[in-house]
Design a protein around this motif. Structure first.
Motif, mmCIF file in Angstrom:
data_model
loop_
_atom_site.group_PDB
_atom_site.id
_atom_site.type_symbol
_atom_site.label_atom_id
_atom_site.label_comp_id
_atom_site.label_asym_id
_atom_site.label_seq_id
_atom_site.Cartn_x
_atom_site.Cartn_y
_atom_site.Cartn_z
ATOM 1 N N ASN A 93 29.239 38.940 31.552
ATOM 2 C CA ASN A 93 29.524 38.146 30.354
ATOM 3 C C ASN A 93 30.793 37.307 30.492
ATOM 4 O OD1 ASN A 93 31.342 40.212 30.355
ATOM 5 N ND2 ASN A 93 31.040 40.815 28.205
ATOM 6 N N ASP A 94 31.349 37.250 31.699
ATOM 7 C CA ASP A 94 32.563 36.476 31.922
ATOM 8 C C ASP A 94 32.241 35.267 32.784
ATOM 9 O OD1 ASP A 94 35.218 35.597 32.901
ATOM 10 O OD2 ASP A 94 35.891 37.417 31.896
ATOM 11 N N GLU A 95 32.615 34.107 32.332
ATOM 12 C CA GLU A 95 32.282 32.877 33.038
ATOM 13 C C GLU A 95 33.277 32.531 34.134
ATOM 14 O OE1 GLU A 95 31.723 29.785 30.214
ATOM 15 O OE2 GLU A 95 29.954 30.716 29.306
ATOM 16 N N GLY A 96 34.265 33.379 34.320
ATOM 17 C CA GLY A 96 35.193 33.141 35.428
ATOM 18 C C GLY A 96 36.372 32.286 35.023
ATOM 19 N N GLY A 97 36.644 31.261 35.828
ATOM 20 C CA GLY A 97 37.826 30.438 35.599
ATOM 21 C C GLY A 97 38.886 30.775 36.612
ATOM 22 N N ALA A 98 39.918 31.491 36.166
ATOM 23 C CA ALA A 98 41.016 31.866 37.055
ATOM 24 C C ALA A 98 40.547 32.877 38.096
ATOM 25 C CB ALA A 98 42.169 32.435 36.244
ATOM 26 N N SER A 99 41.272 32.907 39.236
ATOM 27 C CA SER A 99 40.961 33.843 40.316
ATOM 28 C C SER A 99 41.723 35.143 40.115
ATOM 29 C CB SER A 99 41.349 33.230 41.659
ATOM 30 O OG SER A 99 42.764 33.047 41.710
ATOM 31 N N ILE A 100 41.418 36.143 40.955
ATOM 32 C CA ILE A 100 42.146 37.403 40.913
ATOM 33 C C ILE A 100 43.634 37.158 41.157
ATOM 34 C CG2 ILE A 100 42.508 39.602 42.135
ATOM 35 C CD1 ILE A 100 39.502 39.714 42.574
ATOM 36 N N GLU A 101 43.932 36.283 42.128
ATOM 37 C CA GLU A 101 45.321 35.965 42.445
ATOM 38 C C GLU A 101 46.046 35.398 41.227
ATOM 39 O OE1 GLU A 101 47.782 33.411 45.843
ATOM 40 O OE2 GLU A 101 45.700 32.895 45.366
ATOM 41 N N GLU A 102 45.372 34.518 40.490
ATOM 42 C CA GLU A 102 45.994 33.907 39.307
ATOM 43 C C GLU A 102 46.095 34.893 38.153
ATOM 44 O OE1 GLU A 102 44.477 29.301 39.960
ATOM 45 O OE2 GLU A 102 43.092 30.797 39.163
ATOM 46 N N ASP A 103 45.053 35.719 37.972
ATOM 47 C CA ASP A 103 45.066 36.687 36.881
ATOM 48 C C ASP A 103 46.094 37.789 37.100
ATOM 49 O OD1 ASP A 103 43.159 35.500 35.244
ATOM 50 O OD2 ASP A 103 41.488 36.476 36.277
ATOM 51 N N ALA A 104 46.368 38.109 38.376
ATOM 52 C CA ALA A 104 47.269 39.215 38.692
ATOM 53 C C ALA A 104 48.717 38.927 38.301
ATOM 54 C CB ALA A 104 47.195 39.554 40.180
ATOM 55 N N VAL A 105 49.085 37.661 38.162
ATOM 56 C CA VAL A 105 50.468 37.330 37.802
ATOM 57 C C VAL A 105 50.634 37.105 36.307
ATOM 58 C CG1 VAL A 105 50.974 36.352 40.065
ATOM 59 C CG2 VAL A 105 50.096 34.860 38.261
ATOM 60 N N LEU A 106 49.556 37.233 35.540
ATOM 61 C CA LEU A 106 49.660 37.086 34.087
ATOM 62 C C LEU A 106 50.412 38.274 33.501
ATOM 63 C CD1 LEU A 106 46.008 35.914 33.222
ATOM 64 C CD2 LEU A 106 48.057 34.489 33.382
ATOM 65 N N PRO A 107 51.041 38.089 32.337
ATOM 66 C CA PRO A 107 51.739 39.218 31.685
ATOM 67 C C PRO A 107 50.812 40.403 31.430
ATOM 68 C CG PRO A 107 52.322 37.130 30.641
ATOM 69 C CD PRO A 107 51.207 36.829 31.585
ATOM 70 N N ASP A 108 49.538 40.112 31.121
ATOM 71 C CA ASP A 108 48.549 41.165 30.876
ATOM 72 C C ASP A 108 47.311 40.913 31.720
ATOM 73 O OD1 ASP A 108 49.961 42.621 28.749
ATOM 74 O OD2 ASP A 108 49.638 40.791 27.569
ATOM 75 N N TRP A 109 46.904 41.933 32.471
ATOM 76 C CA TRP A 109 45.690 41.851 33.270
ATOM 77 C C TRP A 109 44.483 41.710 32.338
ATOM 78 C CZ3 TRP A 109 43.805 41.135 37.985
ATOM 79 C CH2 TRP A 109 42.516 41.590 38.293
ATOM 80 N N PRO A 110 43.523 40.801 32.633
ATOM 81 C CA PRO A 110 42.351 40.606 31.773
ATOM 82 C C PRO A 110 41.364 41.774 31.893
ATOM 83 C CG PRO A 110 42.175 39.217 33.720
ATOM 84 C CD PRO A 110 43.544 39.847 33.767
ATOM 85 N N SER A 111 41.617 42.818 31.148
ATOM 86 C CA SER A 111 40.812 44.040 31.223
ATOM 87 C C SER A 111 39.331 43.745 30.978
ATOM 88 C CB SER A 111 41.312 45.051 30.182
ATOM 89 O OG SER A 111 40.539 46.224 30.226
ATOM 90 N N GLY A 112 38.498 44.236 31.894
ATOM 91 C CA GLY A 112 37.058 44.073 31.767
ATOM 92 C C GLY A 112 36.485 42.835 32.420
ATOM 93 N N LYS A 113 37.347 41.930 32.889
ATOM 94 C CA LYS A 113 36.845 40.697 33.501
ATOM 95 C C LYS A 113 36.213 40.960 34.860
ATOM 96 C CE LYS A 113 38.298 36.086 35.092
ATOM 97 N NZ LYS A 113 39.383 35.084 35.129
ATOM 98 N N TYR A 114 36.802 41.888 35.623
ATOM 99 C CA TYR A 114 36.332 42.170 36.979
ATOM 100 C C TYR A 114 35.770 43.585 37.078
ATOM 101 C CZ TYR A 114 39.238 38.102 38.139
ATOM 102 O OH TYR A 114 39.804 36.859 38.185
ATOM 103 N N ARG A 115 34.817 43.730 37.996
ATOM 104 C CA ARG A 115 34.296 45.051 38.336
ATOM 105 C C ARG A 115 34.548 45.301 39.814
ATOM 106 N NH1 ARG A 115 28.220 43.799 36.540
ATOM 107 N NH2 ARG A 115 28.650 42.302 38.191
ATOM 108 N N SER A 116 34.727 46.561 40.149
ATOM 109 C CA SER A 116 34.860 46.915 41.564
ATOM 110 C C SER A 116 33.912 48.071 41.861
ATOM 111 C CB SER A 116 36.305 47.319 41.887
ATOM 112 O OG SER A 116 36.404 47.673 43.248
#
Length: 370
Positions: A93-116
């Motif tokens: 349900n996430d259309e993407g946009g920013a990469s893991i590298e870009e999301d990792a430097v945000l003040p808050d990690w986008p919980s639920g955006k990625y699966r491992s």
């Protein structure tokens, strides 16, 4: 006699240079200049290629996991190395946009955006004679740790990356196993198709024909070369497999084994174009921890030049059972005693002894994986 006189006037003695030709010193100066030119061109070509490779090694995405790292050893200092390999997908349900590298430097990690759904500990012994990969089932029930290394709640282990990002995944694995994770590598499964194309496809054997209803694919029995979308579908398949996610783990390991076989073949590593394409595909689809420098990557690659496909072992953390947990779902419970043996074998750099003690824990042959 006239002919003999003419010949003697043109040559001083047998075996010596012809009269009227360029002096000895001048001829050798020309040869030396030609040789120096060729060598210079060779060095320029090699230097340009080395620069190109170094630039590609610098193009990997980077994330900071220093909050949970206990120290990063130099790969060439004669110590064993443990790398956490994560396979990442974006939530449906996430259309993407920013990469893991870009999301990792945000003040808050986008919980639920990625699966491992893929977690592997890659153990590289101190003597660099082998490589051992241990998969941890994504539904393993354990305490989840956050990006600061603080315990949160008990959940399926793949929730660590989804909820708390790369540092959370590292902290959770370290707490569960007691293993120090030296480095992190996150591969984007969506970009996996590019990697398989770069190496010219990967050979797999499917023992029996079956259908994956989720992806709408019928996998035909037999040996085939997969690349691109087909390869991505292969590593994602779990519906239609007899043991579900456990068989998917075996598939992913089998595919990585086949990729390694291709990479370790002379056709890839000694071919500048293929090697460049492969590194390019990897750097476009892989994120590493920020402490893993291009110099360390090169040194590690050189130290592993004696490793062959026969010295790469794949196994899975020993599973005791599965059970339903309220509010969590169906989870995997690991064998406590045997898992402790495996973790200690990695810590003490004695994984070979563990494999000898539990030979059935290794990945079956290429033609036996569903």
């Amino acid at each position: 006699m006239a002919g003999g006189s003419k010949a003697s006037s043109r040559y001083r003695d047998a075996g010596k240079r012809r009269l009227g030709g360029p002096p000895f010193r001048r001829r050798h100066r020309r040869l030396l200049l030609t040789l120096l030119t060729v060598v210079s061109l060779l060095f320029v070509s090699v230097g340009a290629y080395a620069y190109h490779l170094n630039k590609q090694l610098s193009n990997f995405g980077r994330v900071d996991i220093s909050t949970v790292q206990s120290g990063e050893p130099d790969p060439d200092e004669g110590r064993a190395l443990n790398v956490l390999l994560l396979g990442s997908d974006m939530a449906e349900n996430d259309e993407g946009g920013a990469s893991i590298e870009e999301d990792a430097v945000l003040p808050d990690w986008p919980s639920g955006k990625y699966r491992s759904d893929t977690l592997m500990i890659v153990h590289i012994p101190a003597d660099r004679s082998a490589v051992q990969l241990v998969s941890i089932p994504r539904d393993t029930y354990t305490t989840i740790y956050d990006e600061d290394g603080e315990p949160r709640n008990k959940q399926k282990i793949n929730a660590a990356f989804s909820q708390y990002g790369p540092a959370g995944a590292v902290a959770t694995i370290q707490a569960m196993t007691g293993i120090t994770i030296d480095h992190l590598a996150i591969i984007d499964w969506e970009g996996f198709r590019d990697i398989t194309t770069a190496v010219g496809g990967v050979e797999v054997t499917i023992p029996e024909t079956f259908r994956d209803p989720q992806q709408g694919i019928t996998w035909q029995a037999g040996t085939q070369v997969l690349e691109g979308e087909e390869a991505l579908s292969y590593v994602r398949t779990r519906h239609g497999l007899q043991r579900g996610d456990f068989d998917r783990i075996a598939r992913q390991q089998n595919f990585l084994r086949s990729v390694m076989n291709k990479l370790l073949s002379r056709g890839t590593l000694t071919n500048p174009v293929k090697l460049s394409n492969t590194l390019g595909a990897l750097s476009d689809n892989m994120t590493l921890d920020s402490d893993w420098t291009p110099s360390n990557l090169r040194s590690l690659a050189l130290s592993l030049r004696g490793v062959t496909s026969d010295s790469v072992a794949f196994m899975t953390a020993p599973v005791a059972t599965t059970q339903d947990v309220s509010g969590v779902g169906n989870v995997v419970i690991l064998k406590e005693t045997q898992s402790a043996e495996l973790w200690q074998a990695i810590i003490s750099d004695q994984v070979g002894a563990y494999v000898q003690a539990y030979p059935d824990e290794q990945l079956p042959g290429a033609d036996e994986v569903s």
